[in-house]
Design a protein around this motif. Sequence first.
Motif, PDB file in Angstrom:
ATOM      1  N   TYR A 105       0.827  -1.201   0.000  1.00 11.12           N
ATOM      2  CA  TYR A 105       0.000   0.000   0.000  1.00 11.12           C
ATOM      3  C   TYR A 105       0.867   1.258   0.000  1.00 11.12           C
ATOM      4  O   TYR A 105       0.464   2.280  -0.559  1.00 11.12           O
ATOM      5  N   THR A 106       2.013   1.171   0.669  1.00 15.14           N
ATOM      6  CA  THR A 106       2.865   2.350   0.812  1.00 15.14           C
ATOM      7  C   THR A 106       4.319   1.998   0.519  1.00 15.14           C
ATOM      8  O   THR A 106       4.729   0.836   0.646  1.00 15.14           O
ATOM      9  N   GLU A 109       6.240   0.620   3.487  1.00 20.53           N
ATOM     10  CA  GLU A 109       5.964  -0.810   3.677  1.00 20.53           C
ATOM     11  C   GLU A 109       6.973  -1.657   2.915  1.00 20.53           C
ATOM     12  O   GLU A 109       7.392  -2.723   3.389  1.00 20.53           O
ATOM     13  N   THR A 124       7.988   6.813   7.094  1.00 19.58           N
ATOM     14  CA  THR A 124       6.608   7.292   7.184  1.00 19.58           C
ATOM     15  C   THR A 124       6.532   8.614   7.934  1.00 19.58           C
ATOM     16  O   THR A 124       5.872   9.566   7.497  1.00 19.58           O
ATOM     17  N   SER A 127       8.064  11.411   5.878  1.00 18.80           N
ATOM     18  CA  SER A 127       7.214  11.747   4.737  1.00 18.80           C
ATOM     19  C   SER A 127       6.026  12.602   5.160  1.00 18.80           C
ATOM     20  O   SER A 127       5.725  13.623   4.534  1.00 18.80           O
ATOM     21  N   GLN A 251       5.825   8.411  -1.833  1.00 21.55           N
ATOM     22  CA  GLN A 251       4.440   7.941  -1.807  1.00 21.55           C
ATOM     23  C   GLN A 251       3.509   8.877  -2.560  1.00 21.55           C
ATOM     24  O   GLN A 251       2.566   8.439  -3.234  1.00 21.55           O
ATOM     25  N   GLN A 255       2.093   6.267  -5.340  1.00 22.52           N
ATOM     26  CA  GLN A 255       0.799   5.670  -4.995  1.00 22.52           C
ATOM     27  C   GLN A 255      -0.084   5.507  -6.223  1.00 22.52           C
ATOM     28  O   GLN A 255      -0.882   4.573  -6.318  1.00 22.52           O
ATOM     29  N   SER A 339      -2.453  10.840   0.023  1.00 27.69           N
ATOM     30  CA  SER A 339      -1.223  10.086   0.304  1.00 27.69           C
ATOM     31  C   SER A 339      -0.858  10.153   1.784  1.00 27.69           C
ATOM     32  O   SER A 339      -0.419   9.153   2.370  1.00 27.69           O
ATOM     33  N   THR A 342      -3.125   7.836   3.644  1.00 29.11           N
ATOM     34  CA  THR A 342      -2.741   6.439   3.389  1.00 29.11           C
ATOM     35  C   THR A 342      -1.548   6.044   4.244  1.00 29.11           C
ATOM     36  O   THR A 342      -1.528   4.957   4.846  1.00 29.11           O
ATOM     37  N   LEU A 343      -0.550   6.906   4.322  1.00 25.36           N
ATOM     38  CA  LEU A 343       0.617   6.622   5.152  1.00 25.36           C
ATOM     39  C   LEU A 343       0.225   6.456   6.613  1.00 25.36           C
ATOM     40  O   LEU A 343       0.662   5.511   7.289  1.00 25.36           O
ATOM     41  N   ASP A 347       0.546   2.618   7.704  1.00 23.18           N
ATOM     42  CA  ASP A 347       1.870   2.456   8.315  1.00 23.18           C
ATOM     43  C   ASP A 347       1.893   2.748   9.805  1.00 23.18           C
ATOM     44  O   ASP A 347       2.855   2.378  10.491  1.00 23.18           O
TER      45      ASP A 347
END
Length: 533
Positions: A105-106, A109, A124, A127, A251, A255, A339, A342-343, A347
């Motif tokens: 996903y990231t 990851e 993470t 970012s 990312q 992504q 994004s 999502t992180l 994460d």
Amino acid sequence: MATLNAIDLGIVIAYTLILFVIGFWSSRGQDEYASEYFLAGRKMGWLTIGASLFVTNISSEHLVGLASSGAQNGLVVGHFEWMAIIALLALGWFFAPLFLKAKIYTIPEFLEMRFNRPTRIYLTAVSIFAYVLTKIAITLFAGGLLLNAMLGWDIYTSALVMVVITGIYTIVGGLRAVMNTHVFQMGVLLAGSFILTTVGLNKIGGFGPLLAGLPDHYFDVIRSARDPHFPWTGIVFGAPILAVWYWCTDQYIVQRVLSAKDLEQARTATIFTGFLKLLPAGLMILPGMVAVVMFPGIKTDEVISLLFSGRFLPVGLRGIVLAGFLAALMSSLASVFNSTATLFTMDFYRLYDPQASERKLVLVGRLATTIIVITAILWIPLTRLFNQQVYLYLQSLQAYIAPPIAAVFLFGVFSNKINARGAFYALIAGGIFGALRLALEMALRARPLNLGALQWLVQINFLHFAILLFIFSSAVLFMVSWLSGEQKDQTTRTVFSFSFDANRALLSAGNLTQLVLSVFLVALIFGIYGLFF
């Protein structure tokens, strides 16, 4: 300051309404699965991915920076656009096979799969911090300046409108809504940029008067190694480091590729975006050069407002160009909102609650997006305190965090001589070194200081510093790996074989078109450099 008449205003309102329709239409069925909300179900095709890659990249700093740099320096800033094409090909041919095979996903990851969890957590955190402090802040500040110059709105109102409109459909629809709106926004952005360039060239009489009206150095893209802004050594050796980080490991960009239906769609998308990246030099740098010919003595910070003024654009076209600018600003905001969420969700939260259901992860993602949108709104009053110097600091921050990440990814993929401890210490040490340069630079610009032996560290060009930081981070990476005495893992042999096997499978199946188009793109880049050498 420009004002919009009824026709121009109607065009902008129509753009906004169409954006909402696409965004909410795309939000159907986004409640069930995390892969739907965060990766659009991993079903996206090359056109949508390619358009999303392009408009995610083209943001306010492009609109402000490329036109202003074109007015001040000419075509030389096009280096960064052309380097991006090589990095996009690297993403499609070498990194996309790894990422898609791993079903991540990231990007952090992937680092855990290659090294360990601490490297994932660190990347993470860095970012998210960088996105909030740089991407969101820069977009709001530069976007506010644009709308202030175009419409006379104050920066607070301009930024608030952008955040609220973008935040609504991003929260509801997730990545699918973001990417589907990007296809529409790409068309609007290119139309607006094309109109601006065409009108400008027509007003000065074409390319002949442009060539005659500007000094020769405006068309000199290869500068001396001592050039304070664009030394050829920094361009050749430093810019690719930043490009690899941004296009292959960030990312915010990657992504979109993770949402691909398969590797063929992902790679075709990167090639398509590579062709699109040929356009900014003509559609975004050239208007700034035209402005110099039309308005002798123009200041670089006045370029956008003059190009948008009634002296330049007639009624109707002003609305299309403004819609194009809004497309660039809002597309980048939507990408960074999604994004970052999502992180945080995949994460941080999923590691905290590994048994969380798919629906719960989507809910957390929506809440995270909402919090990020609120954070952006809270940022808005602080943009009043910004100035051009702060804007440059925020941009340079990205350059100072990129080399350590690029080093860890490149050697992590292509070498099995490094281990998790080496990767973690390289990220930490490189981050500290980059922060030291930024802090010293800010201190020196605030007031004259004698930094002694550290004076050179501040004075060297940031692209040269990127080379130095990459070498330093790589040295730490290999040295700590060697000294730690840990057994080197064999992950990279498997990881690299993903890329090799995937490429061989596609080519053996007769899909040579991608290879031909990739070679053609590289040939075009060499042709551009040959034209201006």
